[in-house]
Design a protein around this motif. Structure first.
Motif, PDB file in Angstrom:
ATOM      1  N   LEU A 198      -0.432   8.247  -6.830  1.00  0.00           N
ATOM      2  CA  LEU A 198      -0.451   9.706  -6.769  1.00  0.00           C
ATOM      3  C   LEU A 198       0.480  10.334  -7.799  1.00  0.00           C
ATOM      4  CD1 LEU A 198      -0.577  10.267  -2.915  1.00  0.00           C
ATOM      5  CD2 LEU A 198      -2.379  10.805  -4.567  1.00  0.00           C
ATOM      6  N   LEU A 199       1.655   9.738  -7.992  1.00  0.00           N
ATOM      7  CA  LEU A 199       2.574  10.287  -8.994  1.00  0.00           C
ATOM      8  C   LEU A 199       2.040  10.075 -10.407  1.00  0.00           C
ATOM      9  CD1 LEU A 199       6.027   9.246  -7.496  1.00  0.00           C
ATOM     10  CD2 LEU A 199       4.943  11.507  -7.445  1.00  0.00           C
ATOM     11  N   SER A 200       1.211   9.043 -10.574  1.00  0.00           N
ATOM     12  CA  SER A 200       0.587   8.785 -11.877  1.00  0.00           C
ATOM     13  C   SER A 200      -0.643   9.650 -12.085  1.00  0.00           C
ATOM     14  CB  SER A 200       0.185   7.311 -11.985  1.00  0.00           C
ATOM     15  OG  SER A 200       1.288   6.456 -11.814  1.00  0.00           O
ATOM     16  N   ILE A 228       6.778  10.969   3.265  1.00  0.00           N
ATOM     17  CA  ILE A 228       7.420  10.829   1.954  1.00  0.00           C
ATOM     18  C   ILE A 228       7.292  12.106   1.130  1.00  0.00           C
ATOM     19  CG2 ILE A 228       7.234   9.655  -0.280  1.00  0.00           C
ATOM     20  CD1 ILE A 228       6.391   7.124   1.393  1.00  0.00           C
ATOM     21  N   PHE A 229       6.067  12.605   1.019  1.00  0.00           N
ATOM     22  CA  PHE A 229       5.848  13.749   0.133  1.00  0.00           C
ATOM     23  C   PHE A 229       6.303  15.063   0.762  1.00  0.00           C
ATOM     24  CE2 PHE A 229       3.128  10.637  -1.956  1.00  0.00           C
ATOM     25  CZ  PHE A 229       3.446  10.870  -3.281  1.00  0.00           C
ATOM     26  N   ARG A 230       6.462  15.096   2.071  1.00  0.00           N
ATOM     27  CA  ARG A 230       7.022  16.278   2.730  1.00  0.00           C
ATOM     28  C   ARG A 230       8.537  16.313   2.623  1.00  0.00           C
ATOM     29  NH1 ARG A 230       5.192  15.219   7.496  1.00  0.00           N
ATOM     30  NH2 ARG A 230       7.092  14.238   8.310  1.00  0.00           N
ATOM     31  N   SER A 231       9.158  15.138   2.617  1.00  0.00           N
ATOM     32  CA  SER A 231      10.616  15.059   2.754  1.00  0.00           C
ATOM     33  C   SER A 231      11.361  14.959   1.426  1.00  0.00           C
ATOM     34  CB  SER A 231      10.978  13.846   3.621  1.00  0.00           C
ATOM     35  OG  SER A 231      10.333  13.909   4.876  1.00  0.00           O
ATOM     36  N   LEU A 232      10.746  14.364   0.407  1.00  0.00           N
ATOM     37  CA  LEU A 232      11.450  14.114  -0.851  1.00  0.00           C
ATOM     38  C   LEU A 232      10.976  15.106  -1.910  1.00  0.00           C
ATOM     39  CD1 LEU A 232      11.362  10.193  -0.865  1.00  0.00           C
ATOM     40  CD2 LEU A 232      13.136  11.724   0.045  1.00  0.00           C
ATOM     41  N   GLU A 233      11.753  16.132  -2.137  1.00  0.00           N
ATOM     42  CA  GLU A 233      11.356  17.178  -3.072  1.00  0.00           C
ATOM     43  C   GLU A 233      11.459  16.687  -4.518  1.00  0.00           C
ATOM     44  OE1 GLU A 233      13.456  20.783  -2.430  1.00  0.00           O
ATOM     45  OE2 GLU A 233      12.862  20.954  -0.319  1.00  0.00           O
ATOM     46  N   ASN A 234      10.506  17.153  -5.326  1.00  0.00           N
ATOM     47  CA  ASN A 234      10.489  16.805  -6.746  1.00  0.00           C
ATOM     48  C   ASN A 234      10.464  15.290  -6.952  1.00  0.00           C
ATOM     49  OD1 ASN A 234      10.462  17.322  -9.524  1.00  0.00           O
ATOM     50  ND2 ASN A 234      12.704  17.336  -9.672  1.00  0.00           N
ATOM     51  N   LEU A 235       9.713  14.604  -6.135  1.00  0.00           N
ATOM     52  CA  LEU A 235       9.575  13.147  -6.257  1.00  0.00           C
ATOM     53  C   LEU A 235       8.873  12.822  -7.569  1.00  0.00           C
ATOM     54  CD1 LEU A 235      10.058  10.472  -4.701  1.00  0.00           C
ATOM     55  CD2 LEU A 235       7.725  10.719  -3.800  1.00  0.00           C
ATOM     56  N   ARG A 236       9.430  11.867  -8.318  1.00  0.00           N
ATOM     57  CA  ARG A 236       8.887  11.589  -9.645  1.00  0.00           C
ATOM     58  C   ARG A 236       9.168  10.145 -10.066  1.00  0.00           C
ATOM     59  NH1 ARG A 236      13.479  14.471  -9.552  1.00  0.00           N
ATOM     60  NH2 ARG A 236      15.230  13.860 -10.912  1.00  0.00           N
ATOM     61  N   ASN A 291       7.984  -3.411  -8.332  1.00  0.00           N
ATOM     62  CA  ASN A 291       9.066  -2.415  -8.340  1.00  0.00           C
ATOM     63  C   ASN A 291       8.451  -1.033  -8.418  1.00  0.00           C
ATOM     64  OD1 ASN A 291       8.161  -2.591 -11.074  1.00  0.00           O
ATOM     65  ND2 ASN A 291      10.085  -1.688 -11.771  1.00  0.00           N
ATOM     66  N   LEU A 292       9.216  -0.030  -8.028  1.00  0.00           N
ATOM     67  CA  LEU A 292       8.763   1.356  -8.153  1.00  0.00           C
ATOM     68  C   LEU A 292       9.989   2.254  -8.305  1.00  0.00           C
ATOM     69  CD1 LEU A 292       6.519   3.448  -8.212  1.00  0.00           C
ATOM     70  CD2 LEU A 292       6.653   3.570  -5.716  1.00  0.00           C
ATOM     71  N   PRO A 293      10.479   2.421  -9.538  1.00  0.00           N
ATOM     72  CA  PRO A 293      11.650   3.263  -9.766  1.00  0.00           C
ATOM     73  C   PRO A 293      11.292   4.745  -9.621  1.00  0.00           C
ATOM     74  CG  PRO A 293      10.796   2.430 -11.855  1.00  0.00           C
ATOM     75  CD  PRO A 293      10.000   1.775 -10.773  1.00  0.00           C
ATOM     76  N   LEU A 294      11.913   5.401  -8.623  1.00  0.00           N
ATOM     77  CA  LEU A 294      11.642   6.807  -8.354  1.00  0.00           C
ATOM     78  C   LEU A 294      12.940   7.600  -8.289  1.00  0.00           C
ATOM     79  CD1 LEU A 294       8.956   6.759  -5.482  1.00  0.00           C
ATOM     80  CD2 LEU A 294       8.576   6.851  -7.954  1.00  0.00           C
ATOM     81  N   ALA A 295      12.817   8.875  -8.551  1.00  0.00           N
ATOM     82  CA  ALA A 295      13.922   9.800  -8.364  1.00  0.00           C
ATOM     83  C   ALA A 295      13.370  11.031  -7.662  1.00  0.00           C
ATOM     84  CB  ALA A 295      14.546  10.178  -9.704  1.00  0.00           C
ATOM     85  N   TRP A 296      14.256  11.809  -7.035  1.00  0.00           N
ATOM     86  CA  TRP A 296      13.864  13.052  -6.406  1.00  0.00           C
ATOM     87  C   TRP A 296      15.067  13.991  -6.398  1.00  0.00           C
ATOM     88  CZ3 TRP A 296      14.204   8.365  -3.969  1.00  0.00           C
ATOM     89  CH2 TRP A 296      15.192   8.232  -2.994  1.00  0.00           C
ATOM     90  N   GLY A 297      14.821  15.202  -5.981  1.00  0.00           N
ATOM     91  CA  GLY A 297      15.887  16.209  -6.015  1.00  0.00           C
ATOM     92  C   GLY A 297      15.980  16.853  -7.396  1.00  0.00           C
ATOM     93  N   ALA A 353       0.823  -1.209   0.000  1.00  0.00           N
ATOM     94  CA  ALA A 353       0.000   0.000   0.000  1.00  0.00           C
ATOM     95  C   ALA A 353       0.856   1.258   0.000  1.00  0.00           C
ATOM     96  CB  ALA A 353      -0.946   0.000   1.201  1.00  0.00           C
ATOM     97  N   VAL A 354       1.968   1.252   0.721  1.00  0.00           N
ATOM     98  CA  VAL A 354       2.862   2.422   0.704  1.00  0.00           C
ATOM     99  C   VAL A 354       3.380   2.657  -0.705  1.00  0.00           C
ATOM    100  CG1 VAL A 354       5.101   3.299   1.452  1.00  0.00           C
ATOM    101  CG2 VAL A 354       3.546   2.295   3.128  1.00  0.00           C
ATOM    102  N   ALA A 355       3.972   1.633  -1.306  1.00  0.00           N
ATOM    103  CA  ALA A 355       4.504   1.785  -2.661  1.00  0.00           C
ATOM    104  C   ALA A 355       3.390   2.106  -3.653  1.00  0.00           C
ATOM    105  CB  ALA A 355       5.235   0.517  -3.077  1.00  0.00           C
ATOM    106  N   GLY A 356       2.273   1.417  -3.516  1.00  0.00           N
ATOM    107  CA  GLY A 356       1.189   1.587  -4.470  1.00  0.00           C
ATOM    108  C   GLY A 356       0.543   2.952  -4.425  1.00  0.00           C
TER     109      GLY A 356
END
Length: 390
Positions: free
Chosen positions: A243-245, A355-363, A382-388, A235-238
Motif C-alpha cells: 500500500l505504501l508503494s 496500523i493506518f489509523r494509529s501511525l500518522e504519516n506512515l512512510r 525487512n520493512l524500514p518504516l518511519a512515521w510522525g 502478510a501484515v508486513a507485505g
C-alpha cells in the motif's frame, strides 16, 4: 520418474525472485521435472486447481516426506476420512464463528498494545517491530501455547518451515527444525495439565478435549505453528509495503472505495506467502501427455498459479480492484487452509486498519531497500518504516 520435460533452476535466483522462472514454466513447460528440487512442478492454475482435488492420484499422504519425518503425521499429510476426522476436531477452535466471536477481540488487544509501544514518532524495521510479535502473540493465543515468548514462537515456526522445505538436505536446517519440535513439545507438556483441568477454545484445549491421540495433537499443533506464524506475519508486513508503494490504492481504501479485505486478498494472490504444496503420486497417471509414476513427488506452485495470465490480467501488478476469486492462495479442495478465517481477521479486520489509523504519516524509508525472499514460503525480510514528523 515422470516423463515431464526437464528444466534446470538456479535455486539462488529462484529464492530471490521465482516469478521469471515460473512465468517461463507456464509458457514453455506447465508440467516440468526440476532436478534441483527432485520433483515434478505444476505451474498452471487450472492444473493445480483440478489435481489438488484428485486425492486418489495426487495424495497428501507422504510417509517418507519431510513434514512427516520432521514434525509428525498431521492432518495436512492425510487424505479422506483420516484427514476429515482431524479437521473436524480442529474446526471448533478456528471456525469463522469462533474467530469472529472469540479471537478477533483478542487480536485487537494485541495490536493495540503493540502499537502503543511504538510511540508517536519512530523509525523501525516493521517486520520485527510489529508484524512478527503481532502474528506470534495471536498464534500463542489461538494455539493455547501462551507459556512461550513471542520470539520463541517466531523462531520455532521458522525452524519448522526451514525443515519441511529443506529439499537440498542442509544439515543446519534439519538441526534447527529438531530444536523447534523439541521446544514446542516442551511447551505442550507444560500447558497440558492446565488445559485438561480447564478446557478452553484454544487449539490445544479443543484437541485435548476431543480425545485425539497425543502424537496427533503434537503433530497438528506443530502444523499450526509452522503455517500460522509466517503467513500472517508476512502478510501484515507485505500489505503495508504494497500500500505504501501504491499510494493511490491506499487512498482508495482510506476513502472507503475499497476494503481492507480486498487489499489482503490481492496481496495473498500477488505474493502467495505459502507458495507451494507437495503431493505424492499414489498411482500411475497421465496429464498433458506427461506420464507420472507411483511415488513421484509433485510440487503444486501456488505462487505461479496466482500469477497465471489465463486468469489474471497484468498478473505481476498489485491491484486491489481486481477480481481475486480465482486465486488459490489458501489452496483448494479438501486441503483448503483451515486457518484462512483467522488469518483474514488478523490482517484485514485488525492489523491493517489499526496500523493506518494509529501511525500518522506512515512512510517507507528511502535509504534502505526492502528485501523479499523465498519461493516455498515467500515474504519480506525487512520493512524500514518511519512515521510522525518528516
Amino acid at each position: 520418474m515422470s516423463t515431464a520435460p526437464r528444466v534446470d533452476v538456479d535455486l539462488t535466483a529462484f529464492w530471490a525472485d521465482p516469478y521469471p522462472m515460473l512465468a517461463r514454466l507456464r509458457k514453455e513447460a506447465p508440467i516440468a521435472f526440476v532436478p534441483q528440487l527432485g520433483a515434478t512442478v505444476f505451474s498452471k492454475r487450472d492444473d493445480i486447481f483440478v489435481c489438488e482435488k484428485n486425492i486418489e492420484v495426487f495424495s497428501s499422504h507422504q510417509p517418507d516426506g519431510l513434514m512427516n519425518r520432521m514434525m509428525g503425521h498431521n492432518m495436512m499429510r492425510k487424505d479422506g476420512e483420516a484427514h476429515m476426522s482431524e479437521r473436524k476436531a480442529i474446526f471448533p477452535a478456528i471456525s469463522p464463528k469462533t474467530v469472529k466471536a472469540h479471537w478477533t477481540a483478542q487480536f485487537q488487544a494485541h495490536a493495540d498494545r503493540l502499537i502503543e509501544t511504538l510511540g508517536p514518532d519512530n523509525r523501525i524495521d516493521f517486520c520485527k517491530g510489529f508484524a512478527l510479535p503481532f502474528s506470534a502473540e495471536c498464534l500463542k493465543t489461538i494455539t493455547g501455547l501462551t507459556n512461550m515468548r513471542f520470539e520463541d514462537m517466531n523462531s520455532w515456526s521458522q525452524g519448522l518451515i526451514d525443515g519441511v522445505a529443506n529439499y537440498t538436505g542442509d544439515p543446519a536446517a534439519e538441526a534447527r527444525c529438531h530444536e523447534a519440535t523439541a521446544g514446542i513439545d516442551a511447551a505442550i507438556d507444560d500447558m497440558m495439565p492446565t488445559l485438561l483441568k480447564t478446557p478452553d477454545q484454544s487449539l490445544l484445549g479443543v484437541l485435548l478435549a476431543s480425545g485425539m491421540p497425543i502424537e496427533s495433537i503434537r503433530a497438528n499443533i506443530k502444523l499450526a505453528v509452522s503455517g500460522g506464524q509466517n503467513e500472517p506475519r508476512d502478510a501484515v508486513a507485505g500489505t503495508v509495503w504494497a500500500l505504501l508503494s501504491h499510494p493511490e490504492q491506499l487512498a482508495m481504501v482510506q476513502a472507503g472505495k475499497a476494503s481492507w479485505m480486498q487489499v489482503f486478498e490481492e496481496y495473498a494472490r500477488w505474493i502467495s506467502p505459502i507458495g507451494m504444496s507437495p503431493r505424492r503420486i499414489a498411482k500411475p497417471w497421465t496429464i498433458r501427455d506427461v506420464e507420472l509414476e507411483q511415488d513421484d513427488r509433485i510440487l503444486f506452485m501456488f505462487g505461479s498459479a496466482n500469477r497465471d495470465e489465463s486468469h489474471f490480467d497484468r498478473s505481476d501488478v498489485f491491484d486491489i480492484t481486481r477480481d481475486t476469486t480465482k486465486s488459490i492462495a489458501f489452496g483448494a479442495g479438501p486441503h483448503f487452509c483451515a486457518g484462512a478465517w483467522a488469518s483474514r481477521a488478523m490482517v484485514a479486520d485488525v492489523a491493517l486498519p489499526t496500523i493506518f489509523r494509529s501511525l500518522e504519516n506512515l512512510r517507507l524509508v528511502d535509504d534502505e531497500p526492502v528485501r523479499v525472499g523465498g519461493w516455498a514460503f515467500r515474504g519480506l525480510l525487512n520493512l524500514p518504516l518511519a512515521w510522525g514528523a518528516a
